[in-house]
Design a protein around this motif. Structure first.
Motif, PDB file in Angstrom:
ATOM      1  N   GLY A   1     -58.293  38.793  34.813  1.00  0.00           N
ATOM      2  CA  GLY A   1     -58.854  40.008  35.384  1.00  0.00           C
ATOM      3  C   GLY A   1     -57.917  41.180  35.154  1.00  0.00           C
TER       4      GLY A   1
ATOM      5  N   SER B   1     -61.603  29.761  34.225  1.00  0.00           N
ATOM      6  CA  SER B   1     -60.872  30.960  34.609  1.00  0.00           C
ATOM      7  C   SER B   1     -60.901  32.008  33.513  1.00  0.00           C
ATOM      8  CB  SER B   1     -59.403  30.611  34.916  1.00  0.00           C
ATOM      9  OG  SER B   1     -59.317  29.671  35.957  1.00  0.00           O
TER      10      SER B   1
ATOM     11  N   ARG C   1     -53.969  36.403  42.625  1.00  0.00           N
ATOM     12  CA  ARG C   1     -53.119  37.533  42.232  1.00  0.00           C
ATOM     13  C   ARG C   1     -51.645  37.189  42.409  1.00  0.00           C
ATOM     14  NH1 ARG C   1     -56.455  38.138  45.835  1.00  0.00           N
ATOM     15  NH2 ARG C   1     -55.848  37.886  47.978  1.00  0.00           N
TER      16      ARG C   1
ATOM     17  N   HIS D   1     -59.474  35.267  37.613  1.00  0.00           N
ATOM     18  CA  HIS D   1     -60.724  34.924  38.286  1.00  0.00           C
ATOM     19  C   HIS D   1     -61.152  33.529  37.847  1.00  0.00           C
ATOM     20  CE1 HIS D   1     -61.294  39.056  39.720  1.00  0.00           C
ATOM     21  NE2 HIS D   1     -60.675  39.375  38.594  1.00  0.00           N
TER      22      HIS D   1
ATOM     23  N   THR E   1     -52.693  31.391  37.269  1.00  0.00           N
ATOM     24  CA  THR E   1     -52.269  32.785  37.371  1.00  0.00           C
ATOM     25  C   THR E   1     -50.794  32.917  36.992  1.00  0.00           C
ATOM     26  OG1 THR E   1     -53.913  33.149  39.098  1.00  0.00           O
ATOM     27  CG2 THR E   1     -52.120  34.754  38.948  1.00  0.00           C
TER      28      THR E   1
ATOM     29  N   THR F   1     -54.355  39.688  38.148  1.00  0.00           N
ATOM     30  CA  THR F   1     -55.342  38.764  38.696  1.00  0.00           C
ATOM     31  C   THR F   1     -55.881  37.779  37.665  1.00  0.00           C
ATOM     32  OG1 THR F   1     -57.229  40.227  38.272  1.00  0.00           O
ATOM     33  CG2 THR F   1     -56.116  40.477  40.393  1.00  0.00           C
TER      34      THR F   1
ATOM     35  N   ALA G   1     -68.958  36.644  43.270  1.00  0.00           N
ATOM     36  CA  ALA G   1     -67.633  37.256  43.279  1.00  0.00           C
ATOM     37  C   ALA G   1     -67.439  38.163  44.489  1.00  0.00           C
ATOM     38  CB  ALA G   1     -67.403  38.034  41.993  1.00  0.00           C
TER      39      ALA G   1
ATOM     40  N   TYR H   1     -65.896  31.349  43.956  1.00  0.00           N
ATOM     41  CA  TYR H   1     -65.322  32.343  43.051  1.00  0.00           C
ATOM     42  C   TYR H   1     -63.955  32.714  43.603  1.00  0.00           C
ATOM     43  CZ  TYR H   1     -69.899  32.895  40.890  1.00  0.00           C
ATOM     44  OH  TYR H   1     -71.068  32.663  40.207  1.00  0.00           O
TER      45      TYR H   1
ATOM     46  N   GLU I   1     -60.399  34.613  43.362  1.00  0.00           N
ATOM     47  CA  GLU I   1     -59.625  35.713  42.778  1.00  0.00           C
ATOM     48  C   GLU I   1     -58.174  35.532  43.186  1.00  0.00           C
ATOM     49  OE1 GLU I   1     -59.149  40.550  42.567  1.00  0.00           O
ATOM     50  OE2 GLU I   1     -60.737  39.711  43.805  1.00  0.00           O
TER      51      GLU I   1
END
Length: 192
Positions: A54, A51, A125, A60, A92, A58, A145, A121, A123
């Motif tokens: 971002g 990881s 949040r 990633h 996260t 976020t 991504a 991938y 993402e």
């Protein structure tokens, strides 16, 4: 966001307050515990999720599916995909909020097959906070991504005290984690 049923978050929320010591965007994150099935390096058939922070709220993450992760022949096991999302969403919460928290609820929507040998991938949040509840969501793109979305997930994490881990966790594993952090000169991770 995802087609997982119902509005998200399902209650009024406050915007998440990113911790002042949260890693900066672009920071690659190491394993929070070497023996973690999700991100650890010492679990042979683990997910070995990697990881990075971002922009904004976020994180990633990348997960490459191996034959050890299959359910139906040649396809990722749905439970292991859910595990990858749990790890990414937990990372996260832990890295951006610096609050000890545990998964309270995790929902996944499997939109397309994820073949062995492919890379997901993810993402993730932060969506908001309501009291002890932390709302997070993620999309998993296949092989890039910006690839097609294969899985969506959303979760509610519950903020807990550190005593949650010392009361319910294995004391020897907690000592291994503390030793790992001493070796790496790292502050205590809040999502052990």
């Amino acid at each position: 966001m995802s087609p997982v049923s119902g509005p998200w978050p399902p209650v009024p929320v406050e915007p998440p307050e990113i911790h002042p010591k949260a890693p900066a965007p672009g920071t690659e994150l190491g394993a929070h515990f070497a023996e973690c099935f999700g991100c650890g390096d010492e679990v042979d058939d683990g997910l070995h999720l990697r990881s990075a922070i971002g922009d904004g709220y976020t994180v990633h993450s990348k997960f490459t599916v191996t034959s050890a992760h299959q359910g139906a022949p040649g396809l990722a096991h749905g439970g292991l995909l859910a595990c990858a999302f749990d790890e990414a969403l937990g990372s996260t919460v832990g890295n951006l909020l610096h609050r000890p928290a545990v998964t309270g609820k995790l929902e996944t929507d499997f939109r397309r097959p994820v073949p062995v040998g492919s890379t997901l991938y993810i993402e993730a949040r932060l969506d908001g906070v309501a009291g002890r509840k932390i709302y997070v969501s993620a999309d998993g793109h296949l092989d890039a991504a910006d690839g097609p979305v294969a899985v969506n997930a959303r979760a509610v994490f519950i903020a807990v005290g550190f005593d949650h881990f010392s009361t319910h966790g294995d004391p020897q594993a907690l000592e291994k984690l503390a030793e790992q952090h001493r070796r790496n000169k790292r502050e205590w991770d809040i999502n052990p």
